[in-house]
Design a protein around this motif. Structure first.
Motif, short mmCIF file in Angstrom:
data_model
loop_
_atom_site.label_atom_id
_atom_site.label_comp_id
_atom_site.label_asym_id
_atom_site.label_seq_id
_atom_site.Cartn_x
_atom_site.Cartn_y
_atom_site.Cartn_z
N ASN A 41 -5.23 56.49 6.55
CA ASN A 41 -6.68 56.44 6.51
C ASN A 41 -7.16 55.00 6.70
OD1 ASN A 41 -6.32 55.13 4.06
ND2 ASN A 41 -6.37 57.03 2.91
N THR A 42 -8.44 54.80 6.56
CA THR A 42 -9.04 53.47 6.63
C THR A 42 -9.74 53.20 5.31
OG1 THR A 42 -9.40 53.68 9.00
CG2 THR A 42 -10.68 52.01 7.86
N GLU A 43 -9.40 52.08 4.68
CA GLU A 43 -10.04 51.69 3.42
C GLU A 43 -11.24 50.81 3.75
OE1 GLU A 43 -8.14 50.37 -0.56
OE2 GLU A 43 -8.43 48.58 0.66
N ILE A 44 -12.40 51.19 3.25
CA ILE A 44 -13.64 50.43 3.43
C ILE A 44 -13.93 49.68 2.14
CG2 ILE A 44 -16.10 50.55 3.96
CD1 ILE A 44 -14.32 51.44 6.28
N SER A 45 -14.31 48.42 2.27
CA SER A 45 -14.68 47.61 1.11
C SER A 45 -16.06 47.01 1.33
CB SER A 45 -13.67 46.48 0.89
OG SER A 45 -12.38 47.00 0.65
N LEU A 46 -16.84 46.96 0.29
CA LEU A 46 -18.14 46.29 0.30
C LEU A 46 -18.00 45.01 -0.53
CD1 LEU A 46 -20.54 49.31 -0.26
CD2 LEU A 46 -19.93 48.21 1.89
N ARG A 54 -19.59 30.33 -1.47
CA ARG A 54 -18.77 30.86 -0.38
C ARG A 54 -17.60 31.71 -0.87
NH1 ARG A 54 -18.54 26.19 4.24
NH2 ARG A 54 -20.78 25.89 4.38
N THR A 55 -17.73 32.25 -2.07
CA THR A 55 -16.66 33.07 -2.65
C THR A 55 -17.08 34.53 -2.62
OG1 THR A 55 -16.01 31.26 -4.10
CG2 THR A 55 -15.24 33.46 -4.69
N PRO A 56 -16.34 35.38 -1.88
CA PRO A 56 -16.67 36.81 -1.86
C PRO A 56 -16.22 37.51 -3.13
CG PRO A 56 -14.77 36.39 -0.49
CD PRO A 56 -15.24 35.06 -0.99
N THR A 57 -17.01 38.46 -3.59
CA THR A 57 -16.68 39.28 -4.75
C THR A 57 -16.65 40.74 -4.29
OG1 THR A 57 -17.79 37.74 -6.23
CG2 THR A 57 -17.40 39.96 -7.08
N LEU A 58 -15.57 41.43 -4.60
CA LEU A 58 -15.45 42.83 -4.22
C LEU A 58 -16.42 43.67 -5.04
CD1 LEU A 58 -13.94 44.94 -2.52
CD2 LEU A 58 -12.29 45.11 -4.39
N PHE A 59 -17.27 44.44 -4.35
CA PHE A 59 -18.25 45.30 -5.02
C PHE A 59 -17.70 46.72 -5.15
CE2 PHE A 59 -21.84 48.27 -4.73
CZ PHE A 59 -22.56 47.88 -5.84
N ALA A 60 -17.12 47.25 -4.07
CA ALA A 60 -16.56 48.61 -4.08
C ALA A 60 -15.53 48.71 -2.97
CB ALA A 60 -17.66 49.65 -3.86
#
Length: 86
Positions: A41-46, A54-60
């Protein structure tokens, strides 16, 4: 005035894959989606990123998420679709 030289806000080393659907939140942060191909499958992340740090935080993150999302008109809520299971 919103003018200036463009610059990279962030990079997301993991997961690698397509990035898209960026949108500005009312507080100045940016939300965007990534896609990573998995075995079946393909995992989608927001992700949410503050341009200042400039630091990304995983939301979902889930294989059932859609790559597309929307913000409510007031920008206070993030709407996204997840496929259900039978």
């Amino acid at each position: 005035s919103g003018e200036g030289d463009p610059h990279e806000v962030t990079t997301v080393g993991e997961p690698e894959g397509p990035h898209g659907s960026p949108a500005w939140l009312p507080d100045g942060r940016i939300v965007f989606a990534t896609a990573r191909e998995m075995a079946n499958n393909t995992e989608i992340s927001l992700w949410v990123v503050d341009p200042a740090t400039r630091t990304p935080t995983l939301f979902a993150s889930d294989e059932r998420l859609s790559f597309d999302f929307a913000l409510t008109a007031d920008g206070r809520r993030l709407l996204f679709v997840a496929r259900g299971t039978n």
